[in-house]
Design a protein around this motif. Structure first.
Motif, PDB file in Angstrom:
ATOM      1  N   GLY A  87       0.821  -1.212   0.000  1.00 28.51           N
ATOM      2  CA  GLY A  87       0.000   0.000   0.000  1.00 28.51           C
ATOM      3  C   GLY A  87       0.852   1.259   0.000  1.00 28.51           C
ATOM      4  N   GLY A  88       1.957   1.218   0.724  1.00 34.23           N
ATOM      5  CA  GLY A  88       2.869   2.363   0.754  1.00 34.23           C
ATOM      6  C   GLY A  88       3.492   2.626  -0.607  1.00 34.23           C
ATOM      7  N   TYR A  89       3.881   1.546  -1.290  1.00 35.65           N
ATOM      8  CA  TYR A  89       4.443   1.715  -2.638  1.00 35.65           C
ATOM      9  C   TYR A  89       3.392   2.259  -3.600  1.00 35.65           C
ATOM     10  N   LYS A  90       2.156   1.781  -3.479  1.00 36.39           N
ATOM     11  CA  LYS A  90       1.090   2.294  -4.342  1.00 36.39           C
ATOM     12  C   LYS A  90       0.852   3.779  -4.083  1.00 36.39           C
ATOM     13  N   SER A  91       0.854   4.157  -2.817  1.00 35.76           N
ATOM     14  CA  SER A  91       0.649   5.566  -2.467  1.00 35.76           C
ATOM     15  C   SER A  91       1.770   6.443  -2.998  1.00 35.76           C
ATOM     16  N   ALA A  92       2.980   5.923  -2.984  1.00 35.24           N
ATOM     17  CA  ALA A  92       4.129   6.704  -3.452  1.00 35.24           C
ATOM     18  C   ALA A  92       3.959   7.118  -4.907  1.00 35.24           C
ATOM     19  N   LEU A  93       3.305   6.278  -5.694  1.00 35.68           N
ATOM     20  CA  LEU A  93       3.124   6.586  -7.116  1.00 35.68           C
ATOM     21  C   LEU A  93       2.268   7.829  -7.342  1.00 35.68           C
ATOM     22  N   HIS A  94       1.403   8.139  -6.390  1.00 32.76           N
ATOM     23  CA  HIS A  94       0.467   9.256  -6.557  1.00 32.76           C
ATOM     24  C   HIS A  94       0.822  10.464  -5.692  1.00 32.76           C
ATOM     25  N   ASN A  95       1.930  10.389  -4.994  1.00 34.56           N
ATOM     26  CA  ASN A  95       2.327  11.475  -4.104  1.00 34.56           C
ATOM     27  C   ASN A  95       3.246  12.436  -4.863  1.00 34.56           C
ATOM     28  N   PRO A  96       2.847  13.693  -5.025  1.00 34.50           N
ATOM     29  CA  PRO A  96       3.670  14.642  -5.779  1.00 34.50           C
ATOM     30  C   PRO A  96       5.004  14.971  -5.096  1.00 34.50           C
ATOM     31  N   LYS A  97       5.142  14.665  -3.822  1.00 36.71           N
ATOM     32  CA  LYS A  97       6.384  14.964  -3.104  1.00 36.71           C
ATOM     33  C   LYS A  97       7.427  13.854  -3.239  1.00 36.71           C
ATOM     34  N   VAL A  98       7.054  12.738  -3.854  1.00 32.16           N
ATOM     35  CA  VAL A  98       7.970  11.605  -4.014  1.00 32.16           C
ATOM     36  C   VAL A  98       8.759  11.793  -5.306  1.00 32.16           C
ATOM     37  N   SER A  99      10.068  11.574  -5.233  1.00 31.67           N
ATOM     38  CA  SER A  99      10.930  11.761  -6.408  1.00 31.67           C
ATOM     39  C   SER A  99      10.589  10.745  -7.500  1.00 31.67           C
ATOM     40  N   GLU A 100      10.967  11.085  -8.718  1.00 33.90           N
ATOM     41  CA  GLU A 100      10.734  10.175  -9.846  1.00 33.90           C
ATOM     42  C   GLU A 100      11.526   8.879  -9.662  1.00 33.90           C
ATOM     43  N   GLU A 101      12.708   8.995  -9.082  1.00 31.72           N
ATOM     44  CA  GLU A 101      13.527   7.810  -8.824  1.00 31.72           C
ATOM     45  C   GLU A 101      12.815   6.863  -7.852  1.00 31.72           C
ATOM     46  N   ALA A 102      12.233   7.427  -6.800  1.00 34.61           N
ATOM     47  CA  ALA A 102      11.504   6.611  -5.826  1.00 34.61           C
ATOM     48  C   ALA A 102      10.252   6.004  -6.454  1.00 34.61           C
ATOM     49  N   LYS A 103       9.607   6.754  -7.334  1.00 33.93           N
ATOM     50  CA  LYS A 103       8.421   6.227  -8.010  1.00 33.93           C
ATOM     51  C   LYS A 103       8.796   5.063  -8.926  1.00 33.93           C
ATOM     52  N   GLU A 104       9.931   5.176  -9.593  1.00 33.06           N
ATOM     53  CA  GLU A 104      10.394   4.074 -10.448  1.00 33.06           C
ATOM     54  C   GLU A 104      10.680   2.832  -9.610  1.00 33.06           C
ATOM     55  N   HIS A 105      11.294   3.049  -8.462  1.00 32.04           N
ATOM     56  CA  HIS A 105      11.557   1.925  -7.556  1.00 32.04           C
ATOM     57  C   HIS A 105      10.238   1.280  -7.110  1.00 32.04           C
ATOM     58  N   ALA A 106       9.271   2.108  -6.768  1.00 29.07           N
ATOM     59  CA  ALA A 106       7.962   1.600  -6.343  1.00 29.07           C
ATOM     60  C   ALA A 106       7.321   0.780  -7.460  1.00 29.07           C
ATOM     61  N   LYS A 107       7.425   1.258  -8.690  1.00 27.70           N
ATOM     62  CA  LYS A 107       6.866   0.521  -9.833  1.00 27.70           C
ATOM     63  C   LYS A 107       7.532  -0.841  -9.978  1.00 27.70           C
ATOM     64  N   GLU A 108       8.856  -0.888  -9.806  1.00 30.29           N
ATOM     65  CA  GLU A 108       9.587  -2.157  -9.917  1.00 30.29           C
ATOM     66  C   GLU A 108       9.137  -3.147  -8.846  1.00 30.29           C
ATOM     67  N   VAL A 109       9.029  -2.662  -7.617  1.00 33.32           N
ATOM     68  CA  VAL A 109       8.618  -3.533  -6.513  1.00 33.32           C
ATOM     69  C   VAL A 109       7.201  -4.049  -6.744  1.00 33.32           C
ATOM     70  N   LEU A 110       6.315  -3.164  -7.149  1.00 31.28           N
ATOM     71  CA  LEU A 110       4.931  -3.573  -7.393  1.00 31.28           C
ATOM     72  C   LEU A 110       4.847  -4.581  -8.534  1.00 31.28           C
ATOM     73  N   LYS A 111       5.653  -4.377  -9.562  1.00 29.92           N
ATOM     74  CA  LYS A 111       5.669  -5.319 -10.684  1.00 29.92           C
ATOM     75  C   LYS A 111       6.148  -6.695 -10.215  1.00 29.92           C
ATOM     76  N   GLU A 112       7.169  -6.722  -9.348  1.00 31.28           N
ATOM     77  CA  GLU A 112       7.674  -7.987  -8.795  1.00 31.28           C
ATOM     78  C   GLU A 112       6.600  -8.725  -8.001  1.00 31.28           C
ATOM     79  N   HIS A 113       5.672  -7.975  -7.425  1.00 32.65           N
ATOM     80  CA  HIS A 113       4.601  -8.572  -6.623  1.00 32.65           C
ATOM     81  C   HIS A 113       3.317  -8.780  -7.430  1.00 32.65           C
ATOM     82  N   GLY A 114       3.401  -8.605  -8.739  1.00 31.29           N
ATOM     83  CA  GLY A 114       2.263  -8.914  -9.597  1.00 31.29           C
ATOM     84  C   GLY A 114       1.289  -7.780  -9.830  1.00 31.29           C
ATOM     85  N   PHE A 115       1.692  -6.561  -9.504  1.00 32.44           N
ATOM     86  CA  PHE A 115       0.838  -5.404  -9.759  1.00 32.44           C
ATOM     87  C   PHE A 115       1.360  -4.683 -10.990  1.00 32.44           C
ATOM     88  N   ASN A 116       0.439  -4.183 -11.805  1.00 29.98           N
ATOM     89  CA  ASN A 116       0.858  -3.468 -13.019  1.00 29.98           C
ATOM     90  C   ASN A 116       0.937  -2.033 -12.720  1.00 29.98           C
TER      91      ASN A 116
END
Length: 116
Positions: A87-116
């Motif tokens: 849930g924290g990784y999903k929230s990071a994707l929509h938080n304007p204060k989170v860096s693009e690098e952190a958002k990319e990391h969140a996307k990778e982690v979510l993809k590893e766990h089966g989320f698109n």
């Protein structure tokens, strides 16, 4: 109905289990007790039995881990923790204060766990 589940128990683990739990399996030709193999199979079954309490499942997973037997079992506490982390990784994707690098990391982690 499938037959009993047999697992291989290393001698070191067997002796450690005997010392920790105060019981011994009957020894047969490979040095592993048939009784202990059946016990460990019972612990594996416990993890998949919907009528078993979470406490019993936690204990079964602990005993199996002591014998070096890996399972895919997660306690309810671990499942809840993983749910919150995802849930924290999903929230990071929509938080304007989170860096693009952190958002990319969140996307990778979510993809590893089966989320698109």
């Amino acid at each position: 109905m499938p037959g009993p589940t047999y697992v291989t128990v290393r001698d070191e683990d067997k002796h450690e289990h005997e010392n920790n739990h105060g019981h011994k399996g009957q020894t047969h030709q490979h040095g592993y007790g048939e009784h202990e193999n059946r016990q460990l199979g019972g612990y594996k079954s416990t993890l998949h039995n919907p009528n078993t309490s979470p406490e019993a499942k936690d204990h079964a997973a602990e005993v199996l881990a002591e014998h070096g037997i890996k399972t895919d079992y997660q306690s309810k506490e671990a499942q809840l923790h993983e749910h919150h982390v995802i849930g924290g990784y999903k929230s990071a994707l929509h938080n304007p204060k989170v860096s693009e690098e952190a958002k990319e990391h969140a996307k990778e982690v979510l993809k590893e766990h089966g989320f698109n």
